[in-house]
Design a protein around this motif. Structure first.
Motif, PDB file in Angstrom:
ATOM      1  N   ALA A 101       0.838  -1.206   0.000  1.00  0.00           N
ATOM      2  CA  ALA A 101       0.000   0.000   0.000  1.00  0.00           C
ATOM      3  C   ALA A 101       0.871   1.253   0.000  1.00  0.00           C
ATOM      4  O   ALA A 101       0.593   2.208  -0.743  1.00  0.00           O
ATOM      5  N   ASP A 102       1.928   1.254   0.794  1.00  0.00           N
ATOM      6  CA  ASP A 102       2.841   2.403   0.826  1.00  0.00           C
ATOM      7  C   ASP A 102       3.531   2.597  -0.521  1.00  0.00           C
ATOM      8  O   ASP A 102       3.671   3.723  -1.006  1.00  0.00           O
ATOM      9  N   ALA A 103       3.976   1.492  -1.137  1.00  0.00           N
ATOM     10  CA  ALA A 103       4.658   1.580  -2.426  1.00  0.00           C
ATOM     11  C   ALA A 103       3.713   2.103  -3.503  1.00  0.00           C
ATOM     12  O   ALA A 103       4.108   2.912  -4.355  1.00  0.00           O
ATOM     13  N   ARG A 104       2.460   1.657  -3.487  1.00  0.00           N
ATOM     14  CA  ARG A 104       1.481   2.150  -4.469  1.00  0.00           C
ATOM     15  C   ARG A 104       1.198   3.626  -4.262  1.00  0.00           C
ATOM     16  O   ARG A 104       1.025   4.382  -5.234  1.00  0.00           O
ATOM     17  N   GLN A 105       1.143   4.067  -3.010  1.00  0.00           N
ATOM     18  CA  GLN A 105       0.904   5.473  -2.719  1.00  0.00           C
ATOM     19  C   GLN A 105       2.061   6.324  -3.227  1.00  0.00           C
ATOM     20  O   GLN A 105       1.854   7.372  -3.855  1.00  0.00           O
TER      21      GLN A 105
END
Length: 153
Positions: A101-105
């Motif tokens: 989720a952090d990487a996609r953000q």
């Protein structure tokens, strides 16, 4: 000079010759149960009825006896181990979901940003490449963790 080197060489050979003979001595000593034990350490033979072995001896280390464990104990141990492993994998899976989720953000933030020197699309793709790789890596980790969990269940 050459004579001195030869003299040093002969002195070395004469001093080392007795040492080579001592390394070849092997003693056979009976232990408390009467089984023979072999050693090449002279001080280990003191006070024992040891004999000097004149021929070469091939010594293989003894294997420790293996104990049979009851199947109920091993199955409960196995179940506990599998339960611990499942908990660890579930924790790692949850962590990977958060990292994904952090990487996609971060990827979305970078896609919305355009630097002044990026006039062509190739430069944008080059800048975004590490972010895409991070998303792909976390996705692959999640798939592998799910596969491991499926094998345990």
């Amino acid at each position: 000079m050459v004579l001195d080197m030869r003299l040093v060489g002969w002195v070395f050979i004469l001093l080392a010759a007795p040492l080579g003979h001592a390394q070849g001595e092997v003693y056979k000593c009976p232990d408390a149960s009467g089984r023979p034990t072999y050693t090449n350490v002279k001080r280990d033979t003191v006070g024992k009825n040891c004999t000097l072995v004149s021929k070469e001896v091939s010594v293989v280390p003894a294997q420790a006896p293996t104990r049979a464990t009851p199947s109920s104990a091993s199955s409960s141990t196995s179940a506990t181990r599998n339960e611990n492993r499942r908990k660890i994998l579930e924790s790692e899976l949850q962590n990977e979901h958060q990292l994904l989720a952090d990487a996609r953000q971060k990827l979305a933030e970078q896609e919305g940003t355009r630097a002044g020197d990026e006039r062509n699309y190739a430069r944008v793709q080059e800048r975004l490449k590490p972010y895409h790789q991070a998303v792909d890596q976390h996705t692959e980790n999640i798939e592998q963790l799910r596969g491991e969990l499926d094998r345990i269940r």
